[in-house]
Design an enzyme around this catalytic site. Structure first.
Site, PDB file in Angstrom:
ATOM      1  N   ARG A  95       0.808  -1.232   0.000  1.00 38.93           N
ATOM      2  CA  ARG A  95       0.000   0.000   0.000  1.00 38.93           C
ATOM      3  C   ARG A  95       0.834   1.271   0.000  1.00 38.93           C
ATOM      4  O   ARG A  95       0.405   2.329   0.455  1.00 38.93           O
ATOM      5  CB  ARG A  95      -0.957   0.029   1.193  1.00 38.93           C
ATOM      6  N   LYS A 133       2.761  11.550 -11.544  1.00 41.71           N
ATOM      7  CA  LYS A 133       1.935  10.602 -12.306  1.00 41.71           C
ATOM      8  C   LYS A 133       2.752   9.343 -12.518  1.00 41.71           C
ATOM      9  O   LYS A 133       3.835   9.393 -13.104  1.00 41.71           O
ATOM     10  CB  LYS A 133       1.561  11.183 -13.667  1.00 41.71           C
ATOM     11  N   GLU A 169      10.006  18.706 -25.223  1.00 37.48           N
ATOM     12  CA  GLU A 169       9.294  19.107 -23.990  1.00 37.48           C
ATOM     13  C   GLU A 169       9.872  20.418 -23.455  1.00 37.48           C
ATOM     14  O   GLU A 169       9.138  21.260 -22.933  1.00 37.48           O
ATOM     15  CB  GLU A 169       9.384  18.015 -22.910  1.00 37.48           C
ATOM     16  N   LYS A 227       7.009  23.050 -14.252  1.00 40.99           N
ATOM     17  CA  LYS A 227       6.133  21.896 -14.025  1.00 40.99           C
ATOM     18  C   LYS A 227       5.715  21.840 -12.554  1.00 40.99           C
ATOM     19  O   LYS A 227       4.552  21.588 -12.230  1.00 40.99           O
ATOM     20  CB  LYS A 227       6.784  20.579 -14.470  1.00 40.99           C
ATOM     21  N   GLU A 268      -4.918  17.413 -12.324  1.00 38.22           N
ATOM     22  CA  GLU A 268      -5.362  17.811 -13.660  1.00 38.22           C
ATOM     23  C   GLU A 268      -6.861  18.089 -13.744  1.00 38.22           C
ATOM     24  O   GLU A 268      -7.579  17.493 -14.538  1.00 38.22           O
ATOM     25  CB  GLU A 268      -4.953  16.754 -14.706  1.00 38.22           C
ATOM     26  N   ARG A 318      -3.310  22.128 -15.157  1.00 36.98           N
ATOM     27  CA  ARG A 318      -2.317  21.130 -15.564  1.00 36.98           C
ATOM     28  C   ARG A 318      -2.462  20.757 -17.049  1.00 36.98           C
ATOM     29  O   ARG A 318      -1.521  20.280 -17.667  1.00 36.98           O
ATOM     30  CB  ARG A 318      -2.399  19.879 -14.666  1.00 36.98           C
ATOM     31  N   ASN A 328      -0.238  19.742 -21.726  1.00 36.25           N
ATOM     32  CA  ASN A 328      -0.577  18.897 -22.876  1.00 36.25           C
ATOM     33  C   ASN A 328      -0.519  19.638 -24.198  1.00 36.25           C
ATOM     34  O   ASN A 328      -0.987  19.132 -25.213  1.00 36.25           O
ATOM     35  CB  ASN A 328      -1.986  18.302 -22.695  1.00 36.25           C
ATOM     36  N   HIS A 357      -0.021  17.847 -27.469  1.00 37.85           N
ATOM     37  CA  HIS A 357      -0.189  16.421 -27.181  1.00 37.85           C
ATOM     38  C   HIS A 357      -1.461  15.813 -27.767  1.00 37.85           C
ATOM     39  O   HIS A 357      -1.527  14.609 -27.944  1.00 37.85           O
ATOM     40  CB  HIS A 357      -0.133  16.168 -25.676  1.00 37.85           C
ATOM     41  N   HIS A 412      -0.361  12.661 -29.391  1.00 38.44           N
ATOM     42  CA  HIS A 412      -0.809  11.327 -28.955  1.00 38.44           C
ATOM     43  C   HIS A 412      -1.482  10.586 -30.104  1.00 38.44           C
ATOM     44  O   HIS A 412      -1.304   9.369 -30.266  1.00 38.44           O
ATOM     45  CB  HIS A 412      -1.796  11.432 -27.788  1.00 38.44           C
ATOM     46  N   HIS A 467       7.979   9.875 -28.610  1.00 35.59           N
ATOM     47  CA  HIS A 467       6.984  10.807 -28.076  1.00 35.59           C
ATOM     48  C   HIS A 467       7.350  12.262 -28.412  1.00 35.59           C
ATOM     49  O   HIS A 467       6.510  13.032 -28.885  1.00 35.59           O
ATOM     50  CB  HIS A 467       6.873  10.598 -26.566  1.00 35.59           C
TER      51      HIS A 467
HETATM   52  N1  NAD Z   1       4.638  10.372 -15.588  1.00 41.83           N
HETATM   53  C1  NAD Z   1       4.606  11.392 -16.402  1.00 41.83           C
HETATM   54  O1  NAD Z   1       4.177  12.489 -16.036  1.00 41.83           O
HETATM   55  C2  NAD Z   1       5.116  11.217 -17.790  1.00 41.83           C
HETATM   56  C3  NAD Z   1       5.338  12.335 -18.602  1.00 41.83           C
HETATM   57  C4  NAD Z   1       5.864  12.137 -19.866  1.00 41.83           C
HETATM   58  C5  NAD Z   1       6.179  10.858 -20.299  1.00 41.83           C
HETATM   59  N2  NAD Z   1       5.952   9.795 -19.489  1.00 41.83           N
HETATM   60  C6  NAD Z   1       6.278   8.415 -19.915  1.00 41.83           C
HETATM   61  O2  NAD Z   1       7.683   8.351 -20.095  1.00 41.83           O
HETATM   62  C7  NAD Z   1       7.962   7.293 -21.018  1.00 41.83           C
HETATM   63  C8  NAD Z   1       9.021   7.765 -21.987  1.00 41.83           C
HETATM   64  O3  NAD Z   1      10.182   8.097 -21.269  1.00 41.83           O
HETATM   65  P1  NAD Z   1      11.601   8.239 -21.995  1.00 41.83           P
HETATM   66  O4  NAD Z   1      11.452   9.040 -23.226  1.00 41.83           O
HETATM   67  O5  NAD Z   1      12.541   8.667 -20.949  1.00 41.83           O
HETATM   68  O6  NAD Z   1      11.859   6.751 -22.512  1.00 41.83           O
HETATM   69  P2  NAD Z   1      12.622   5.462 -21.917  1.00 41.83           P
HETATM   70  O7  NAD Z   1      12.542   5.416 -20.456  1.00 41.83           O
HETATM   71  O8  NAD Z   1      12.147   4.317 -22.694  1.00 41.83           O
HETATM   72  O9  NAD Z   1      14.131   5.763 -22.346  1.00 41.83           O
HETATM   73  C9  NAD Z   1      14.474   5.854 -23.703  1.00 41.83           C
HETATM   74  C10 NAD Z   1      15.595   4.884 -24.065  1.00 41.83           C
HETATM   75  O10 NAD Z   1      16.829   5.400 -23.578  1.00 41.83           O
HETATM   76  C11 NAD Z   1      17.481   4.452 -22.734  1.00 41.83           C
HETATM   77  N3  NAD Z   1      18.169   5.254 -21.724  1.00 41.83           N
HETATM   78  C12 NAD Z   1      17.610   5.934 -20.706  1.00 41.83           C
HETATM   79  N4  NAD Z   1      18.532   6.669 -20.094  1.00 41.83           N
HETATM   80  C13 NAD Z   1      19.708   6.436 -20.714  1.00 41.83           C
HETATM   81  C14 NAD Z   1      21.024   6.937 -20.538  1.00 41.83           C
HETATM   82  N5  NAD Z   1      21.308   7.881 -19.627  1.00 41.83           N
HETATM   83  N6  NAD Z   1      21.996   6.454 -21.348  1.00 41.83           N
HETATM   84  C15 NAD Z   1      21.689   5.550 -22.318  1.00 41.83           C
HETATM   85  N7  NAD Z   1      20.478   5.064 -22.545  1.00 41.83           N
HETATM   86  C16 NAD Z   1      19.484   5.525 -21.751  1.00 41.83           C
HETATM   87  C17 NAD Z   1      16.388   3.558 -22.245  1.00 41.83           C
HETATM   88  O11 NAD Z   1      16.877   2.281 -21.899  1.00 41.83           O
HETATM   89  C18 NAD Z   1      15.467   3.504 -23.450  1.00 41.83           C
HETATM   90  O12 NAD Z   1      15.947   2.569 -24.369  1.00 41.83           O
HETATM   91  C19 NAD Z   1       6.647   6.927 -21.681  1.00 41.83           C
HETATM   92  O13 NAD Z   1       6.212   5.695 -21.190  1.00 41.83           O
HETATM   93  C20 NAD Z   1       5.700   8.043 -21.238  1.00 41.83           C
HETATM   94  O14 NAD Z   1       4.362   7.587 -21.109  1.00 41.83           O
HETATM   95  C21 NAD Z   1       5.426   9.955 -18.254  1.00 41.83           C
HETATM   96 ZN    ZN Z   2       4.917  14.791 -23.367  1.00 40.09          ZN
END
Ligand code: NAD
Ligand code: ZN
Length: 366
Positions: free
Chosen positions: A121, A143, A185, A227, A237, A241, A245, A248, A252, A265
């Site tokens: 929990r 999130k 971003e 942020k 949101e 918030r 987007n 987006h 999306h 993305h």
């Molecule tokens: N929670 C939120 O508010 C929020 C906001 C935006 C996006 N997201 C989520 O984030 C995700 C995308 O995140 P991302 O773009 O960081 O992708 P990711 O975590 O998949 O990383 C991208 C790639 O880079 C590699 N990598 C990461 N750090 C590295 C480093 N320092 N050196 C070498 N390789 C590295 C990873 O292994 C992966 O292959 C999506 O699932 C999206 O839904 C969440």
């Molecule tokens: Zn985004």
């Protein structure tokens, strides 16, 4: 090192941004008086570079960490991986006072955060974002969640970390395409609320692309501040918030109709932001000159503004926009800039203009 505070009452926390922070994790966790047992959740790519350093930092500060490595990529954000993490946490007897460190990009952050929110929990968690996207966006705001087969992020929670450590050194191993995608971003924050940040990004783009620590730390800190401010005012949101987007709704939808990996993305929301700026020119009178500045900055950052669309894909894109969660009562609502640095959300757009915009981003169809 720079520090940004996220103001959420007794759940407030600090985001620390600088070089060499991985090695300081242990001391930072000791300062927060976190329990002795902990788990580092990382992926195969990130673990290879940084797991040892993080593990040693915790061990040297008196913690007893275990390492959980998941596969790299979006597929790890699944209930199956969540289950596997729970099993490993239980096998290592992590208890209520234990904590979880998310070491990786947004995928690891969302996954590990969700595991932390639900295991026993809820146990404490610390974010160590290693992609530019995670440092300016996903690690801030609480999130967390995973995907279902029927859609992205359909299961999740709002669960705040106790600390976010952004170590700029980790960005050195990030693939170029991922780094540029994260910039989408950064540019977004300038457009939605900070004309100065936008101008600074324009001015310093060469240094940013060289990943110079000094310039990057200022920019990342400013993005986190924006942020944090937005999330501080509207954690779940219900209003403000939504401005995060920007770009987006279209972005999306593009991700949705393209196969996994076709657009990152950040690339999809670049197309979305340029398209939204063009819509805004028509609806809110965003000056042509500002549309050109936006378009130009994405182009200089090596990010796309166009997508090839035949008429079938175009129909799909439109349908996907309608399915986006920002649709209510069948109307697609947009976040649109009035000028660089100021956006309006919940903006209704007549379908005719959306169709025109699709002509512009995807080439006119007969
Ligand atoms: N929670 C939120 O508010 C929020 C906001 C935006 C996006 N997201 C989520 O984030 C995700 C995308 O995140 P991302 O773009 O960081 O992708 P990711 O975590 O998949 O990383 C991208 C790639 O880079 C590699 N990598 C990461 N750090 C590295 C480093 N320092 N050196 C070498 N390789 C590295 C990873 O292994 C992966 O292959 C999506 O699932 C999206 O839904 C969440
Ligand atoms: Zn985004």
């Amino acid at each position: 090192m720079r520090t940004v505070h996220v103001p959420l009452g007794h759940r407030s926390y600090a985001i620390k941004i600088g070089a060499g922070l991985l090695a300081r994790l242990g001391d930072e966790c000791a300062r927060l008086k976190l329990g002795a047992r902990c788990a580092i959740i990382t992926d195969t790519n990130v673990g290879k570079h940084f797991a040892k350093k993080v593990f040693n930092s915790l061990a040297n500060a008196g913690f007893s960490p275990v390492l959980i490595v998941v596969s790299a990529g979006e597929t790890a954000k699944s209930l199956k991986t969540v289950q596997s993490c729970y099993d490993q946490l239980a096998a290592h007897r992590l208890e209520r006072k234990s904590f979880i460190v998310a070491l990786g990009g947004g995928v690891v952050g969302d996954l590990a955060g969700f595991v932390a929110a639900t295991y026993l929990r809820g146990v404490a968690f610390v974010q160590m974002p290693t992609t530019l996207l995670a440092q300016v966006d996903s690690s801030v705001g609480g999130k967390v969640g995973v995907n279902l087969r029927s859609g992205k992020n359909l299961v999740g929670a709002f669960y705040q970390p106790r600390l976010v450590l952004c170590d700029l050194d980790t960005l050195n191993t990030l693939p170029e395409r991922e780094f540029r995608a994260g910039l989408a971003e950064v540019i977004k924050y300038g457009i939605i609320c900070d004309a100065k940040l936008f101008a600074q990004t324009e001015r310093n783009l060469p240094e940013i692309l060289k990943r110079e620590t000094k310039v990057l730390s200022g920019i990342i800190a400013r993005c986190c501040e924006i942020k944090a401010e937005v999330v501080g005012q509207d954690e779940t949101e219900s209003g403000l918030r939504a401005i995060l987007n920007f770009g987006h709704t279209i972005g999306h939808a593009i991700e949705n109709i393209s196969g996994y990996g076709k657009f990152l993305h950040g690339e999809a929301i670049s197309i979305g932001q340029v398209a939204a700026a063009k819509l805004s020119h028509k609806i809110l009178g965003l000056p042509e000159r500002e549309v050109a500045r936006i378009d130009n900055l994405f182009a200089r950052a090596g990010l796309p503004a166009q997508i090839k669309l035949n008429s079938a894909r175009r129909k799909k894109l439109f349908a996907a926009m309608r399915l986006d969660k920002k649709v209510s009562g069948g109307e697609i609502k947009f976040v649109l800039p009035q000028k660089i640095g100021k956006v309006i959300w919940n903006q209704r757009v007549p379908e005719k203009l959306i169709q025109q915009m699709l002509d512009e981003i995807g080439g006119r169809q007969s």
